[in-house]
Write a protein that holds these residues in place. Structure first.
Motif, mmCIF file in Angstrom:
data_model
loop_
_atom_site.group_PDB
_atom_site.id
_atom_site.type_symbol
_atom_site.label_atom_id
_atom_site.label_comp_id
_atom_site.label_asym_id
_atom_site.label_seq_id
_atom_site.Cartn_x
_atom_site.Cartn_y
_atom_site.Cartn_z
ATOM 1 N N SER A 44 1.845 6.895 5.208
ATOM 2 C CA SER A 44 2.678 6.123 4.258
ATOM 3 C C SER A 44 3.162 7.020 3.138
ATOM 4 N N LYS A 45 2.269 7.915 2.691
ATOM 5 C CA LYS A 45 2.667 8.814 1.596
ATOM 6 C C LYS A 45 3.606 9.899 2.095
ATOM 7 N N VAL A 66 7.786 1.506 4.296
ATOM 8 C CA VAL A 66 6.868 1.916 5.372
ATOM 9 C C VAL A 66 6.197 0.670 5.934
ATOM 10 N N TRP A 67 6.228 0.537 7.225
ATOM 11 C CA TRP A 67 5.512 -0.552 7.888
ATOM 12 C C TRP A 67 4.300 0.020 8.596
ATOM 13 N N ILE A 68 3.164 -0.628 8.436
ATOM 14 C CA ILE A 68 1.937 -0.213 9.121
ATOM 15 C C ILE A 68 1.588 -1.271 10.159
ATOM 16 N N CYS A 122 -3.132 5.929 8.448
ATOM 17 C CA CYS A 122 -1.953 5.136 8.079
ATOM 18 C C CYS A 122 -1.593 5.356 6.612
ATOM 19 N N GLN A 123 -2.611 5.435 5.758
ATOM 20 C CA GLN A 123 -2.341 5.655 4.326
ATOM 21 C C GLN A 123 -1.726 7.041 4.101
ATOM 22 N N ALA A 182 7.665 3.630 10.299
ATOM 23 C CA ALA A 182 6.544 2.778 10.689
ATOM 24 C C ALA A 182 5.504 3.599 11.421
#
Ligand code: NAD
Ligand code: A1AZK
Length: 393
Positions: free
Chosen positions: A327-328, A335-337, A323-324, A314
């Motif tokens: 995530s990658k 994945v939690w944002i 955040c993107q 997260a």
């Protein structure tokens, strides 16, 4: 219980749309052939489940396997079988045909292991510890039996310096103290940007001390006891090992003073952690979070991925692009944002690395119990013409 009902309803709908998707054509480069696929139930499935969220973890397997048309043998955890037996009673009440869902209780080696080695069980879906997952995979390999494994985790939560501290603190708490931390996807490693670390930890301690620890049947309870004496002792051992390895128990670490009986452990926050310590590397499965600071985004990612597990991760930040990128970069199945733990039956659930493989929930959860058959037809009136016909003298 709402999640359990929602899961059955969701897969009931998918079962209907599965019928509509049958015989979907495959486009081929030759006109004289036509091909389509059939999605068929994989057969008899063995479902082996853990004690945390005992009915929900069973439902994540029972609902899609029955929706796929399989028959199932469910082996719930020996520590929490009753809700699954109640599910069996409900199935009888609604006249599910006998033999479609079978529930056997008992210990892992006696009641679980035979499912993984039995020649008439066509697939095993397992949720539980990595150690048991390895055993199941080994047994299933002898029959070349497919398995899907949802195993443990040591998931990170990364907090940057551009956040609303109190909001982020609440997600950090929800990520590891909900269900007393007995959650496979618990974000039990907290990574704090150095600029906010001190302020964040002060607030985290203040919020943690405000958690109502009590009998879960009491109004307002937010932390109950852990499942068993064995689990209680195991968690206390993790905390004492962290201390002896040089970490600081910033808050908690013991039985709450107002609770003399029961396996209660205070919300525990551990700092001064190094990456070689047990508390950083191993899953606790209790209300215990360990904390490290970082300076740069790449350092945060490196620390986050510094684990054999890969279930969830997260990130909390107001910078959408960051955040993107994260995530990658995270090596995890979830994945939690700007949050931690929310779980939806529509979205795929499962891990990478030693957190297992295969995905539950969503359409992927149904695919777990289906096998795909191609049906290809020669539809020309002409002979195939590969061999010379014998001459007709
Ligand atoms: N990834 C996920 O979705 C998820 C969800 C919940 C729990 N978990 C994990 O589950 C673990 C805690 O649950 P647990 O203590 O019940 O795990 P566990 O591995 O001890 O037991 C899980 C199940 O396996 C059975 N079992 C034990 N030995 C067996 C064997 N040799 N053959 C077949 N079955 C056997 C047990 O009886 C139980 O039903 C944690 O590690 C947690 O992370 C993962
Ligand atoms: N928020 C929910 N329901 N989480 C379930 C997590 C399962 C793993 O232990």
């Amino acid at each position: 219980m709402d999640d359990v009902a929602a899961c059955f309803e969701y897969y009931a709908d998918l079962a209907e749309s599965l019928d509509e998707k049958q015989r979907s054509p495959i486009s081929l480069p030759m006109e004289n052939f036509k091909s389509h696929i059939l999605k068929e139930p994989i057969g008899v499935v063995g479902l082996i489940t853990p004690w945390n969220y005992p009915l929900l973890m069973a439902t994540w397997k029972v609902a899609p396997s029955l929706a796929a048309g399989c028959t199932a043998v469910l082996k719930p955890s020996e520590l929490a079988s009753l809700t699954c037996l109640e599910l069996g009673a409900i199935c009888m009440e609604v006249a599910l045909p006998p033999g479609v869902l079978n529930i056997i209780t008992g210990l892992g080696p006696e009641a679980g292991a035979p499912l993984s080695s039995h020649p008439h069980v066509d697939k095993v879906a397992f949720t539980g510890s990595t150690e048991t997952g390895k055993r199941i995979m080994t047994a299933a390999a002898q029959m070349v039996k497919p398995v899907s494994l949802e195993l443990g985790g040591k998931s990170p939560l990364i907090v940057f310096d551009d956040v609303d501290i109190d909001k982020a603190v609440e997600w950090a708490m929800f990520g590891v103290f909900a269900n007393a931390g007995q959650v496979c996807s618990a974000t039990s490693r907290l990574l704090l940007h150095e600029k906010i670390a001190k302020q964040f930890l002060d607030r985290l301690v203040a919020w943690a001390k405000n958690i109502k620890v009590s009998d879960p049947l009491e109004e307002g309870c937010r932390l109950g006891s852990v499942v068993s004496e064995e689990q209680y002792e195991k968690i206390k051992k993790f905390i004492s090992t962290a201390r002896s390895e040089g970490a600081t128990i910033l808050c908690g670490g013991a039985r709450p003073q107002h609770l003399r009986r029961g396996f209660f452990i205070e919300p525990t926050i551990i700092t001064d952690v190094s990456t070689s310590m047990q508390i950083w590397r191993e899953e606790v499965f209790g209300p215990v979070i360990c904390v490290k600071e970082f300076r740069t985004e790449s350092e945060a990612v490196e620390l986050a991925n510094d684990t054999h597990y890969g279930l969830a991760g997260a990130v909390i930040s107001n910078d959408e692009e960051r955040c993107q990128r994260i995530s990658k970069a995270l090596h995890s199945g979830i994945v939690w944002i700007n949050c931690s733990q929310p779980t939806f039956v529509q979205a795929p659930w499962g891990g990478n690395k030693r957190s297992g493989f295969g995905r539950e929930l969503g359409e992927w959860g149904l695919d777990n119990y289906l096998t795909i058959k191609q049906v290809t037809k020669y539809c020309s009136d002409e002979p195939w013409g590969w061999y010379q016909p014998p001459s007709k003298l």
